[in-house]
Write a protein that holds these residues in place. Structure first.
Motif, PDB file in Angstrom:
ATOM      1  N   ARG A 175      72.925 -21.603 -20.114  1.00 21.75           N
ATOM      2  CA  ARG A 175      74.064 -22.477 -19.812  1.00 21.75           C
ATOM      3  C   ARG A 175      74.537 -22.362 -18.374  1.00 21.75           C
ATOM      4  O   ARG A 175      75.287 -23.225 -17.896  1.00 21.75           O
ATOM      5  N   HIS A 176      74.124 -21.326 -17.653  1.00 20.51           N
ATOM      6  CA  HIS A 176      74.592 -21.132 -16.278  1.00 20.51           C
ATOM      7  C   HIS A 176      74.106 -22.226 -15.335  1.00 20.51           C
ATOM      8  O   HIS A 176      74.665 -22.404 -14.258  1.00 20.51           O
ATOM      9  N   ARG A 177      73.068 -22.977 -15.729  1.00 21.92           N
ATOM     10  CA  ARG A 177      72.566 -24.034 -14.850  1.00 21.92           C
ATOM     11  C   ARG A 177      73.324 -25.344 -14.995  1.00 21.92           C
ATOM     12  O   ARG A 177      73.132 -26.267 -14.204  1.00 21.92           O
ATOM     13  N   VAL A 178      74.145 -25.464 -16.015  1.00 21.12           N
ATOM     14  CA  VAL A 178      74.906 -26.693 -16.239  1.00 21.12           C
ATOM     15  C   VAL A 178      76.292 -26.535 -15.638  1.00 21.12           C
ATOM     16  O   VAL A 178      77.073 -25.675 -16.054  1.00 21.12           O
ATOM     17  N   LEU A 179      76.599 -27.350 -14.637  1.00 21.83           N
ATOM     18  CA  LEU A 179      77.881 -27.269 -13.951  1.00 21.83           C
ATOM     19  C   LEU A 179      78.960 -27.925 -14.805  1.00 21.83           C
ATOM     20  O   LEU A 179      78.853 -29.104 -15.158  1.00 21.83           O
ATOM     21  N   LEU A 180      80.005 -27.182 -15.108  1.00 23.29           N
ATOM     22  CA  LEU A 180      81.048 -27.636 -16.029  1.00 23.29           C
ATOM     23  C   LEU A 180      82.355 -27.946 -15.325  1.00 23.29           C
ATOM     24  O   LEU A 180      83.422 -27.794 -15.902  1.00 23.29           O
ATOM     25  N   GLU A 181      82.296 -28.411 -14.073  1.00 24.82           N
ATOM     26  CA  GLU A 181      83.525 -28.624 -13.315  1.00 24.82           C
ATOM     27  C   GLU A 181      84.410 -29.696 -13.942  1.00 24.82           C
ATOM     28  O   GLU A 181      85.627 -29.688 -13.761  1.00 24.82           O
ATOM     29  N   LYS A 182      83.836 -30.628 -14.729  1.00 21.29           N
ATOM     30  CA  LYS A 182      84.626 -31.687 -15.348  1.00 21.29           C
ATOM     31  C   LYS A 182      84.839 -31.474 -16.841  1.00 21.29           C
ATOM     32  O   LYS A 182      85.453 -32.294 -17.502  1.00 21.29           O
ATOM     33  N   ALA A 183      84.303 -30.391 -17.369  1.00 19.73           N
ATOM     34  CA  ALA A 183      84.385 -30.172 -18.808  1.00 19.73           C
ATOM     35  C   ALA A 183      85.568 -29.288 -19.160  1.00 19.73           C
ATOM     36  O   ALA A 183      85.913 -28.363 -18.426  1.00 19.73           O
ATOM     37  N   LEU A 184      86.208 -29.580 -20.263  1.00 19.58           N
ATOM     38  CA  LEU A 184      87.295 -28.765 -20.781  1.00 19.58           C
ATOM     39  C   LEU A 184      86.757 -27.904 -21.909  1.00 19.58           C
ATOM     40  O   LEU A 184      86.056 -28.388 -22.792  1.00 19.58           O
ATOM     41  N   THR A 185      87.076 -26.643 -21.863  1.00 20.97           N
ATOM     42  CA  THR A 185      86.595 -25.725 -22.885  1.00 20.97           C
ATOM     43  C   THR A 185      87.539 -25.767 -24.079  1.00 20.97           C
ATOM     44  O   THR A 185      88.711 -25.402 -23.971  1.00 20.97           O
ATOM     45  N   ALA A 186      87.037 -26.238 -25.211  1.00 21.87           N
ATOM     46  CA  ALA A 186      87.835 -26.330 -26.431  1.00 21.87           C
ATOM     47  C   ALA A 186      87.715 -25.038 -27.212  1.00 21.87           C
ATOM     48  O   ALA A 186      86.760 -24.274 -27.048  1.00 21.87           O
ATOM     49  N   PRO A 187      88.693 -24.740 -28.063  1.00 24.37           N
ATOM     50  CA  PRO A 187      88.592 -23.546 -28.910  1.00 24.37           C
ATOM     51  C   PRO A 187      87.338 -23.605 -29.775  1.00 24.37           C
ATOM     52  O   PRO A 187      86.905 -24.691 -30.189  1.00 24.37           O
ATOM     53  N   SER A 188      86.763 -22.449 -30.026  1.00 24.03           N
ATOM     54  CA  SER A 188      85.574 -22.392 -30.855  1.00 24.03           C
ATOM     55  C   SER A 188      85.894 -22.871 -32.259  1.00 24.03           C
ATOM     56  O   SER A 188      86.976 -22.605 -32.795  1.00 24.03           O
ATOM     57  N   ALA A 189      84.939 -23.609 -32.838  1.00 29.38           N
ATOM     58  CA  ALA A 189      85.141 -24.112 -34.192  1.00 29.38           C
ATOM     59  C   ALA A 189      85.129 -22.964 -35.179  1.00 29.38           C
ATOM     60  O   ALA A 189      84.432 -21.967 -34.993  1.00 29.38           O
ATOM     61  N   ALA A 190      85.928 -23.100 -36.222  1.00 30.42           N
ATOM     62  CA  ALA A 190      85.965 -22.069 -37.251  1.00 30.42           C
ATOM     63  C   ALA A 190      84.638 -22.019 -37.979  1.00 30.42           C
ATOM     64  O   ALA A 190      83.987 -23.048 -38.180  1.00 30.42           O
ATOM     65  N   PRO A 191      84.172 -20.834 -38.360  1.00 28.86           N
ATOM     66  CA  PRO A 191      82.903 -20.738 -39.073  1.00 28.86           C
ATOM     67  C   PRO A 191      82.950 -21.473 -40.400  1.00 28.86           C
ATOM     68  O   PRO A 191      83.992 -21.529 -41.056  1.00 28.86           O
ATOM     69  N   GLU A 192      81.841 -22.056 -40.745  1.00 28.22           N
ATOM     70  CA  GLU A 192      81.780 -22.805 -41.989  1.00 28.22           C
ATOM     71  C   GLU A 192      81.834 -21.875 -43.181  1.00 28.22           C
ATOM     72  O   GLU A 192      81.138 -20.855 -43.224  1.00 28.22           O
ATOM     73  N   VAL A 193      82.651 -22.214 -44.149  1.00 27.49           N
ATOM     74  CA  VAL A 193      82.795 -21.391 -45.355  1.00 27.49           C
ATOM     75  C   VAL A 193      81.742 -21.834 -46.356  1.00 27.49           C
ATOM     76  O   VAL A 193      81.657 -23.021 -46.701  1.00 27.49           O
ATOM     77  N   PRO A 194      80.915 -20.902 -46.839  1.00 24.07           N
ATOM     78  CA  PRO A 194      79.882 -21.283 -47.809  1.00 24.07           C
ATOM     79  C   PRO A 194      80.488 -21.876 -49.061  1.00 24.07           C
ATOM     80  O   PRO A 194      81.512 -21.417 -49.566  1.00 24.07           O
TER      81      PRO A 194
END
Length: 293
Positions: free
Chosen positions: A269-288
């Motif tokens: 992921r270090h090669r993808v420049l994220l200057e315009k991207a907003l980091t959203a909270p991680s999605a909750a793990p799926e409950v089986p």
């Protein structure tokens, strides 16, 4: 040279109404690759850029790495009873100092998705064959450039426009400039044709480039990228788990589901420049879910 497309009569049914029409189909024919007269491999491909295909296959198999490694590529005549040329058999000549692969035994290439090798064996095989490290390069690409690649690839697919039945592989600069595109009924052949072009143009390793492919990202496509020294690969569909493992092993950036403004970055992921991207909270793990629901 063989035909890339052919015309066939079909019965077309639309909303219950049948009519006859002529449809354009992509041609699929076998290509036998010989090495100094000895049969090496047979692949089903779309005719066109056959010399690139053979050269790229040799790069993927760790046989060739420089333009001078391949001294000649020629079609073999007399492949039919009447002596005419089907343009479906190629003979490749290697330079005297290039080690020859063992062609005396039946080969199960680790590049095949159905070769039956376990994941670890496949990773080990590529690791021992790869010639150029890609992990330490300085390639970076912005989101706007990256999201524009699928449309640029699609716009350059001339045969696809007539048949709808071809995969494509394109090589781009970090600024989004298309360097070369190859089409084939098999996505692995399209990548081999691209890599073979680079070998014959004395451009290997392909540092500071991005490989864009139609369809999914399989293990063998990431393998071919590593063997050619390509640090970044993007696909419009999903990668396999082994493709992600290999990308992480090699230090290759692997992007999947690249459609519109969306994508998943599975490795590097270090090669993808994220200057315009907003980091959203991680999605909750799926409950089986309980069985039966």
């Amino acid at each position: 040279m063989g035909r890339v497309t052919t015309r066939e009569k079909v019965l077309r049914i639309r909303e219950g109404v049948a009519s006859e029409r002529v449809d354009t189909l992509v041609v699929e024919e076998p290509l036998e690759i010989r090495l100094d007269g000895t049969p090496l491999s047979i692949t089903m491909r779309t005719p066109g850029s056959d010399f690139d295909l053979a050269a790229g296959f040799l790069v993927s198999e760790g046989v060739a790495a420089r333009e001078r490694d391949v001294t000649a590529i020629r079609y073999c005549a007399g492949a039919t009873e009447d002596g005419s040329n089907t343009y479906n058999v190629l003979d490749v000549s290697l330079a005297p100092d290039v080690p020859r692969p063992d062609t005396s035994l039946e080969r199960n290439f680790y590049t095949s998705s159905s070769c039956g090798l376990c994941g670890k064996a496949s990773l080990d095989a590529v690791r021992t064959q790869a010639r150029w490290p890609v992990a330490g390069d300085g390639l970076r690409i912005g989101l706007d450039t990256l999201t524009a690649l699928p449309d640029r690839l699609r716009e350059a697919q001339r045969v696809f426009d007539r048949t709808g039945g071809l995969h494509a592989a394109g090589l781009f600069t970090p600024q989004g400039e298309l360097l070369v595109l190859r089409e084939d009924v098999g996505r692995h052949n399209a990548v081999d044709k691209l890599v073979g072009w680079a070998l014959r143009s004395d451009r290997l390793p392909l540092r500071d480039t991005v490989l864009m492919v139609s369809g999914r990202a399989s293990f063998e496509l990431v393998q071919k990228a590593w063997m050619a020294g390509i640090p970044m690969m993007a696909a419009v569909s999903a990668p396999s788990s082994l493709a992600v493992d290999l990308a992480e092993e090699a230090g290759i950036t692997l992007v999947g589901f690249l459609r519109g403004t969306s994508m998943n970055v599975y490795a590097g992921r270090h090669r993808v420049l994220l200057e315009k991207a907003l980091t959203a909270p991680s999605a909750a793990p799926e409950v089986p879910r309980p069985p039966g629901r």
